[in-house]
Design a protein around this motif. Structure first.
Motif, PDB file in Angstrom:
ATOM      1  N   THR A  12       0.832  -1.201   0.000  1.00 33.06           N
ATOM      2  CA  THR A  12       0.000   0.000   0.000  1.00 33.06           C
ATOM      3  C   THR A  12       0.868   1.253   0.000  1.00 33.06           C
ATOM      4  O   THR A  12       0.518   2.261  -0.607  1.00 33.06           O
ATOM      5  CB  THR A  12      -0.903  -0.007   1.252  1.00 33.06           C
ATOM      6  OG1 THR A  12      -1.428  -1.314   1.424  1.00 33.06           O
ATOM      7  CG2 THR A  12      -2.020   1.006   1.108  1.00 33.06           C
ATOM      8  N   TYR A  21       1.566   2.752  -3.354  1.00 29.95           N
ATOM      9  CA  TYR A  21       0.407   3.478  -3.903  1.00 29.95           C
ATOM     10  C   TYR A  21       0.258   4.857  -3.249  1.00 29.95           C
ATOM     11  O   TYR A  21       0.004   5.871  -3.893  1.00 29.95           O
ATOM     12  CB  TYR A  21      -0.894   2.683  -3.681  1.00 29.95           C
ATOM     13  CG  TYR A  21      -0.969   1.420  -4.527  1.00 29.95           C
ATOM     14  CD1 TYR A  21      -1.204   1.543  -5.924  1.00 29.95           C
ATOM     15  CD2 TYR A  21      -0.835   0.165  -3.984  1.00 29.95           C
ATOM     16  CE1 TYR A  21      -1.262   0.393  -6.700  1.00 29.95           C
ATOM     17  CE2 TYR A  21      -0.889  -0.968  -4.767  1.00 29.95           C
ATOM     18  CZ  TYR A  21      -1.111  -0.849  -6.132  1.00 29.95           C
ATOM     19  OH  TYR A  21      -1.177  -1.962  -6.901  1.00 29.95           O
ATOM     20  N   VAL A  80      -8.596   3.821  -3.075  1.00 33.45           N
ATOM     21  CA  VAL A  80      -8.618   2.452  -3.618  1.00 33.45           C
ATOM     22  C   VAL A  80      -7.544   1.591  -2.966  1.00 33.45           C
ATOM     23  O   VAL A  80      -7.775   0.416  -2.608  1.00 33.45           O
ATOM     24  CB  VAL A  80      -8.432   2.495  -5.153  1.00 33.45           C
ATOM     25  CG1 VAL A  80      -8.292   1.088  -5.727  1.00 33.45           C
ATOM     26  CG2 VAL A  80      -9.623   3.189  -5.792  1.00 33.45           C
ATOM     27  N   ALA A  81      -6.373   2.235  -2.739  1.00 36.95           N
ATOM     28  CA  ALA A  81      -5.269   1.495  -2.116  1.00 36.95           C
ATOM     29  C   ALA A  81      -5.675   1.037  -0.720  1.00 36.95           C
ATOM     30  O   ALA A  81      -5.456  -0.120  -0.330  1.00 36.95           O
ATOM     31  CB  ALA A  81      -4.031   2.379  -2.045  1.00 36.95           C
ATOM     32  N   ALA A 127      -8.727   0.605   0.331  1.00 35.14           N
ATOM     33  CA  ALA A 127      -9.774  -0.418   0.207  1.00 35.14           C
ATOM     34  C   ALA A 127      -9.144  -1.786  -0.033  1.00 35.14           C
ATOM     35  O   ALA A 127      -9.559  -2.795   0.569  1.00 35.14           O
ATOM     36  CB  ALA A 127     -10.721  -0.050  -0.939  1.00 35.14           C
ATOM     37  N   GLN A 128      -8.148  -1.795  -0.863  1.00 36.11           N
ATOM     38  CA  GLN A 128      -7.423  -3.037  -1.154  1.00 36.11           C
ATOM     39  C   GLN A 128      -6.813  -3.613   0.115  1.00 36.11           C
ATOM     40  O   GLN A 128      -6.956  -4.789   0.416  1.00 36.11           O
ATOM     41  CB  GLN A 128      -6.319  -2.720  -2.187  1.00 36.11           C
ATOM     42  CG  GLN A 128      -5.314  -3.812  -2.421  1.00 36.11           C
ATOM     43  CD  GLN A 128      -5.872  -4.890  -3.362  1.00 36.11           C
ATOM     44  OE1 GLN A 128      -6.810  -4.635  -4.112  1.00 36.11           O
ATOM     45  NE2 GLN A 128      -5.311  -6.113  -3.320  1.00 36.11           N
ATOM     46  N   GLN A 129      -6.192  -2.695   0.872  1.00 42.82           N
ATOM     47  CA  GLN A 129      -5.502  -3.149   2.077  1.00 42.82           C
ATOM     48  C   GLN A 129      -6.495  -3.691   3.096  1.00 42.82           C
ATOM     49  O   GLN A 129      -6.267  -4.697   3.759  1.00 42.82           O
ATOM     50  CB  GLN A 129      -4.723  -1.984   2.692  1.00 42.82           C
ATOM     51  CG  GLN A 129      -3.838  -2.407   3.841  1.00 42.82           C
ATOM     52  CD  GLN A 129      -3.304  -1.224   4.613  1.00 42.82           C
ATOM     53  OE1 GLN A 129      -3.847  -0.149   4.558  1.00 42.82           O
ATOM     54  NE2 GLN A 129      -2.214  -1.447   5.302  1.00 42.82           N
ATOM     55  N   GLY A 152      -9.524  -4.805   2.550  1.00 41.96           N
ATOM     56  CA  GLY A 152     -10.328  -5.898   2.066  1.00 41.96           C
ATOM     57  C   GLY A 152     -11.813  -5.608   2.058  1.00 41.96           C
ATOM     58  O   GLY A 152     -12.634  -6.511   2.128  1.00 41.96           O
ATOM     59  N   GLN A 182     -13.513   2.009  -2.499  1.00 39.52           N
ATOM     60  CA  GLN A 182     -13.855   1.946  -3.922  1.00 39.52           C
ATOM     61  C   GLN A 182     -15.142   2.700  -4.198  1.00 39.52           C
ATOM     62  O   GLN A 182     -15.258   3.433  -5.186  1.00 39.52           O
ATOM     63  CB  GLN A 182     -14.005   0.474  -4.324  1.00 39.52           C
ATOM     64  CG  GLN A 182     -12.819  -0.327  -3.875  1.00 39.52           C
ATOM     65  CD  GLN A 182     -12.316  -1.286  -4.940  1.00 39.52           C
ATOM     66  OE1 GLN A 182     -12.698  -1.184  -6.100  1.00 39.52           O
ATOM     67  NE2 GLN A 182     -11.445  -2.215  -4.563  1.00 39.52           N
TER      68      GLN A 182
END
Lengths: 653, 99
Positions: free
Chosen positions: B3, B6, B46-47, B49-51, B53, B58
């Motif tokens: 992350t 990003y 978004v980064a 959100a990715q981290q 989960g 998003q």
């Protein structure tokens, strides 16, 4: 309650003999029969004043006659009351007429009513009688004045207010009358207000009187606080039980009021200027009646002064000072009315002095007040007649030798002159010598002042008389034909002159018995016989009169000599009364107001305006930040955001 | 890629955007820089959100895009109008709203 006190006072005064009469408790009966019409005393002159003032020019023709009728009507009512009273036993004479409830608020009860007793009826008769004569005299004196109607309306207003003053049954109502006569005096002194001197004199009289009125109002407040009442019975019957300090203060405040109204030291300065008014006004208001209201107030408040020897002594001292003050001023004045005004001041000094002696003097204060009312009104009217004949000339240095051209005025004036000097058997002899005797009985210094005053009185009155009526004529060029006044003017003068002759021996002895139930009376006990006293005062009078006669019989310079003794200079300046007031009250007052104005302008306004200017300047600077450039706004937004974030981060860690 | 990468990229993009807004005069460039800042933040969302989960980040990114689209419409309209009246797309010249 009052009944108990009556008994108590009867028991307490068991030692009284025929010569010493204690005042009966002030407890008037309810007016019935003829007495229930005593409101007419006030209503008649008040109606006259109202009709003439509201009616305006429409009443110009008959207004003055109507005013005379109203004044005479009041005299008739007064005379009926007097005759009715004469038929009653002494203790039943005081009557009270309740007119209506004026102020009824909780503990404060001020019923509006009239009280007629032996003391007030004397005043009622004096006021209405002299008042009516002066109304008639004014018909001649003010003949050519365009505002004649207004003059008579004010005169009626004065008579109404003065009658209210002496017939009020409470101090509060008395205060109304007190202010009423002040108003009438103001209006009449300034009657010729187009003359700046008259307008100023009226204002001065009003302002100086205000000082005294403050005293009266404080006295009334103290009375209410102390006794819970402002009526005469409520205050005077309880005065003996009052706290001595409070009573002293009430006494001193009443004295202050009397000083203002009666032109006594230190509030004497207005009376001489008040001579700017028309001469009938000077005769009625500033010689015979209004200026004696202070004497009435003190005599009426006798029980208060009985309770406080301190205040009584101050009254006596004030009277003695004013007596000399007025006499000295009277010696130096060349203006005939001002000389008479100085004399009035001095004679009222005698009355106040007598009132300050206590029960030995009250009666003689009133006695002298009555005789003075007659002979001084007479002399003022005489002075008015002289002025009338001499084209309104006031300067005695331009008179002289009027004896032959104004025979009647000369004779009537001479009666007044002999009366005021106290030559037996004229009126002043009986009243003034009694005061001098009573003064010697209390304190020999005060007695000596009163005796000396008699000599000075003889001096200044003889000076006035000699300069006006005898010697060579010193008339001005434009006025070579002085003439006697019309009969409408000399008849009132003749009546007053007659009374100046006979009032003394008519009233002597009788007035003591008449007034004693109200004022109390004690015979003066002297070490020497009263004959010696009379001889001494007569000797002084003869000395004073002779000096004046020899000095002013001939060779009166037309212009007052400039190189004279300092005392004469001081007397010409009213003994610096005005200068004193100016230095002690007026100038500091002006400094105070000026500094307050300065502080207001620079301090208060400066602060307010300064804050406004600072904010205005600051916002003017702040405005410059608004450049209009979008990018600089963006920069400041960024700066702000960075700051917020930095702060958040700092707080979190 | 973690992350952090990003986020560093996002920070660089955002800073460039800020710099562009502050230094460039042309309204269109400034506008583009604003868009760049928006998208830098989108990247960060978004980064994260990715981290984490989940889809919260998003979703926010979509919202930002919608708002950005609307903003583009209004903003471009203003820029075009300013250009028509003043014959210039400089952001410094229309500095009428000032003291």
């Amino acid at each position: 309650m009052n009944l108990t006190q009556t008994f108590a006072s009867v028991v307490a005064s068991s030692q009284i003999d025929a010569n010493n009469i204690e005042p009966t408790v002030n407890n008037p009966a309810v007016a019935t029969g003829a007495f229930s019409y005593m409101w007419l005393l006030l209503a008649l002159p008040l109606l006259g004043a109202a009709l003439l003032l509201i009616g305006g020019k429409r009443t110009d023709k008959w207004g003055p006659y109507f005013a005379i009728a109203m004044s005479c009507g009041a005299f008739v009512v007064g005379a009926i009351m007097y005759l009715k009273m004469l038929g009653l036993p002494a203790n039943d004479r005081p009557v009270n007429l309740h007119i209506w409830d004026w102020v009824i608020v909780g503990r404060f009860q001020a019923p509006l009513g009239m009280q007629l007793d032996q003391l007030s009826i004397v005043f009622v008769l004096l006021i209405t009688f002299v008042g009516s004569l002066i109304h008639i005299y004014s018909l001649g004196y003010m003949k050519h004045d365009p505002e004649k109607r207004k003059f008579f309306a004010y005169l009626n207003l004065f008579v109404a207010a003065m009658l209210l003053l002496v017939t009020a049954d409470s101090y509060l109502l008395l205060y109304v009358g007190w202010e009423g006569v002040g108003l009438a005096s103001y209006l009449l002194i300034g009657f010729w207000m187009y003359k700046p001197t008259a307008a100023t004199a009226a204002k001065k009289a009003f302002v100086v009187n205000r000082v005294g009125d403050v005293g009266l109002s404080i006295a009334i407040m103290l009375m209410f606080v102390t006794f819970g009442s402002v009526t005469f019975p409520g205050v005077l019957n309880n005065a003996a039980e009052g706290n001595p300090t409070t009573m002293t203060w009430i006494g001193l405040m009443l004295l202050l009021a009397a000083c203002g109204k009666s032109a006594q030291f230190p509030l004497q300065s207005w009376l001489l200027d008040a001579m700017e008014g028309p001469t009938p006004v000077s005769a009625l208001i500033h010689a015979a009646t209004m200026v004696t209201a202070g004497v009435y107030l003190i005599v009426r408040s006798g029980p208060i002064f009985d309770a406080t020897p301190t205040a009584r002594t101050v009254v006596m001292i004030v009277g003695a000072i004013t007596l000399m003050f007025g006499a000295i001023i009277g010696c130096a004045k060349d203006d005939i009315k001002k000389a008479l005004a100085g004399s009035t001041m001095s004679q009222i000094g005698y009355m106040i002095l007598a009132a300050g002696l206590g029960p030995v003097g009250y009666v003689f204060a009133i006695f002298h007040l009555v005789t003075h009312g007659f002979f001084k009104a007479n002399m003022f009217l005489g002075a008015g007649s002289v002025m009338h004949g001499m084209n309104d000339q006031l300067d005695m240095r331009r008179f002289g030798a009027l004896r032959k051209v104004m025979v009647i005025t000369f004779i009537t004036f001479s009666c007044g002159w002999l009366a005021i000097m106290g030559v037996p058997p004229f009126a002043g002899f009986y009243s003034k010598d009694k005061i001098i005797e009573a003064a010697f009985g209390v304190n020999w210094i005060v007695g000596a002042v009163a005796l000396l005053g008699a000599g000075i009185t003889a001096f200044y009155m003889t000076r006035l008389w000699t300069m006006t009526f005898t010697g060579k004529s010193r008339w001005t060029e434009d006025n070579k034909h002085p003439h006697e006044s019309s009969s409408v003017m000399w008849i009132p003068m003749a009546i007053l002159a007659f009374l100046s002759v006979v009032a003394g021996f008519m009233l002597a002895g009788a007035i003591e018995t008449w007034l004693a139930p109200v004022t109390g009376f004690e015979e003066t006990e002297l070490a020497v016989s009263s004959l010696v006293m009379e001889a001494a005062s007569l000797a002084l009078v003869i000395i004073g009169a002779t000096i004046a006669y020899l000095q002013y019989r001939r060779d009166v310079p037309l212009v007052a000599p400039q190189h004279v003794s300092p005392l004469t200079v001081a007397a010409r300046h009213d003994l610096y009364g005005d200068a004193f007031n100016e230095e002690v009250f007026m100038r500091p007052g002006q400094w105070l107001t000026r500094s307050l104005v300065f502080f207001d302008n620079r301090g208060i306004d400066g602060l307010v305006n300064g804050i406004a200017a600072a904010l205005g300047g600051l916002s003017g600077r702040m405005r410059r930040i608004q450049t209009g450039f979008a990018r600089s706004y963006a920069l400041s937004m960024l700066g702000g955001a960075v700051l917020v974030i930095a702060a958040l981060i700092l707080v979190r860690t | 890629m973690s992350t952090t990468h990003y986020l560093v990229l996002s920070a660089i993009l955002f800073s460039l955007g800020v710099l562009g807004v502050l230094v460039r005069r042309n309204a269109l460039i400034v506008f583009m820089c604003v868009e760049m800042m928006l998208n830098a933040s989108n990247l960060a969302f978004v980064a994260f959100a990715q981290q984490n989960g989940n889809l919260y980040g998003q979703t926010i990114a979509f919202f930002v895009m919608v708002v950005a689209a609307a903003e583009v419409v209004v903003g471009l309209a203003i820029i075009v109008t300013i250009y028509r009246t003043r014959r210039s797309a400089s952001v410094d010249e229309p500095s009428l709203l000032k003291y």
